[in-house]
Scaffold this active site. Sequence first.
Site, PDB file in Angstrom:
ATOM      1  N   SER A 137      16.962  25.858  18.433  1.00  0.00           N
ATOM      2  CA  SER A 137      16.740  25.970  17.309  1.00  0.00           C
ATOM      3  C   SER A 137      16.642  24.682  16.467  1.00  0.00           C
ATOM      4  O   SER A 137      16.685  23.635  15.993  1.00  0.00           O
ATOM      5  CB  SER A 137      17.616  26.333  15.559  1.00  0.00           C
ATOM      6  N   GLU A 138      14.822  24.081  15.867  1.00  0.00           N
ATOM      7  CA  GLU A 138      14.610  22.872  15.376  1.00  0.00           C
ATOM      8  C   GLU A 138      14.888  22.405  14.535  1.00  0.00           C
ATOM      9  O   GLU A 138      15.357  21.393  14.038  1.00  0.00           O
ATOM     10  CB  GLU A 138      13.386  23.051  15.738  1.00  0.00           C
ATOM     11  N   ASN A 139      15.952  23.343  13.861  1.00  0.00           N
ATOM     12  CA  ASN A 139      15.880  22.696  12.633  1.00  0.00           C
ATOM     13  C   ASN A 139      17.645  21.861  13.228  1.00  0.00           C
ATOM     14  O   ASN A 139      18.420  21.469  11.813  1.00  0.00           O
ATOM     15  CB  ASN A 139      16.871  23.926  11.463  1.00  0.00           C
TER      16      ASN A 139
END
Length: 516
Positions: free
Chosen positions: A339-341
Amino acid sequence: MLCRLVGNRSLGARYTASIKAIACYSTSGKQRNGKIYESAIDAVADVQDGAQILFGGFGICGIPEKMINALKQKGVKNITGVSNNGGVDDTGLGVLIKQKQVSKVIGSYVGENTELVRQYLEGELAVELTPQGTLAEKIRAGGAGIPAFYTPTGYATLVQEGGAPIKYSKDGKVEISSEKKPVKEFNGKNYVMEESIFADFAFVKAQKADPLGNLVFNKAARNFNAPMCRAAKITVAEVEEIVPIGALSPDEIHVPGIYINRIFKGTNYNKRVERLRITEPKDPSKPAPPPNPAQVLRERIARRVALEFHDGMYANLGIGIPVLSSNYIPKGMNVMLQSENGILGLGPFPTKDKVDPDLINAGKESVTVVPGASYFGSDDSFAMIRGGHVDITILGAMEVSATGDLANWMIPGKLVKGMGGAMDLVAAPGTKVIITMEHNARDGSPKILDTCSLPLTGKGVIDMIISEKAVFTVEKGVGLTLIEVAEGYTVDDIIASTGAKFTVSPNLKKMGQIPV
C-alpha cells in the site's frame, strides 16, 4: 523545573551533565527546555503569513491536528500547504482551507475535500497536483540537499508537458497553468526533471519522542511524516508521549533528533478513520442476501483478476474492484499486498474491536496486516514502486486507449481528484499494469478508445484490460488483442461496445473465473 549546568568542567563531564539536564525537563509553565515546547500555540508562534509548510499525514491518518488548530487560532494567512491529501472539509488541512487561510496546495489527491475542490474550480485557491511518489521524492531529496532529480513518472502527461490548471479565474477560465518540464533520456527511457522541496516549516505527528527529538511513529501513521521531518528550516513534531532520554532503543528510532527542532506533547487526540470498513462475523442462521447486478458485475471482474496472482508475488491494488480481487486469492498462495501509504503485507478489514486509526490502506480504509508485514515511510514506499520491485499493479480507469494509454485522474473544469500514486505505479519498469473497469460508461459510451480524450495518467503503460465483458492484452506495436470473452457475450458484442479497433486472438476463449 529546569536543571542548569554551572562551573568549568571537562568535555566528558559537560556532556554527561548536559544529558542529565536535558532529561530533567518540565512542560508546565511557559518555559521550554531545548526542543520541548509547552503547547502547539507556543511551537507555531513565529509562523508568518505566506509561509510554506509541510503537513504530515495521509488523508487524516497521522495528521498534526494540534498545530493545524493552532494555526487556525493564530489566523496565519496565505499559506502554501504541502500535503499528500487535502484532508476532508472539517479535518486536517481542510480546517485551514475552510477558513481561507491557504492560498496554494501542493499535493497528489484532493478528491475527498469538497470545499477544496470548490475553491479551486471557482478561482479562490491554487492547486498544484503532483504524483504522490514524485511528491515524496521531492521532499526526501530536498531534505538531503539535492536540488533536483529525474523520474520516469509523468512523462508524456500534463505533469511533464505542462498545461495542467493550477489556478482558475472567477469565470472558470484557466489563469495559471503548469510549465513544461525538462526531459532527459537514460538507457533509452525518458525521464522528467523535478525540482525538490525545502519548506519554511514541517509540521509532523509522531507517537513518541525523547527530549533530543528522536521520533517513533505508530504503524501506517509514518507515511509522509517521516520524509517531511528532514525537509524544512524548522521541523515541529507533536507527539502523544515524551519519554526520557534512553527510553527509546536506538533500533526503534524512526527519525533521529538531528532533524527535529521543536516537540510538544498533544492531548485529547480526535483520531478518526476516514473510511471505516469492518469484517462482520458471519451468522450461519441468516442466509446471505442475494447479490445485486452491480455486485455480480464487480465480482466477475475481480474473479478474473485473481487469476493473475501467483505465489510469492508483490502486488499493489487500487481502490474498488482491484481491492475486491484480493478476496479471491487462492488459499495457500502467498501474495504480499503493498500500500502506497507505507504498508507491505495488507490483511483483511478488521473486526469492530480491532479498528486502529493509525492502520489504514491507501484508500483510507481501516485494515489489518498479515504476519511478516512491515511499515515504512512514503519515500520508501515509492522507492519500492519506482524501482520496479512491485510485480503487478491493478487500477481502475475513466478511459484507456488502443495503445495502452491510461486516463483516470481528472476531467478539466469538472472533476478534480488528483493522480495519487497512479502515475508512479504505471511508470514503474517491469511492473505488470492491469486495468479493471466497466466496459462502458453510464451513458453507454465506450471507455476503450482509439485515443483518450482526458488527461493521461500514463502513455503506453497498460499490459491488460479486464472488464465485465472481455479481456484484452496490450502490446507495443500490436495494440489491443481480444483474448477472452465473458459468458453471455459474443465477439460482435465486444466490437459494438468498444471504441477502438482490436485483433481477435486465434486462441480466443471464454473469460476465466477463479473458483469460489
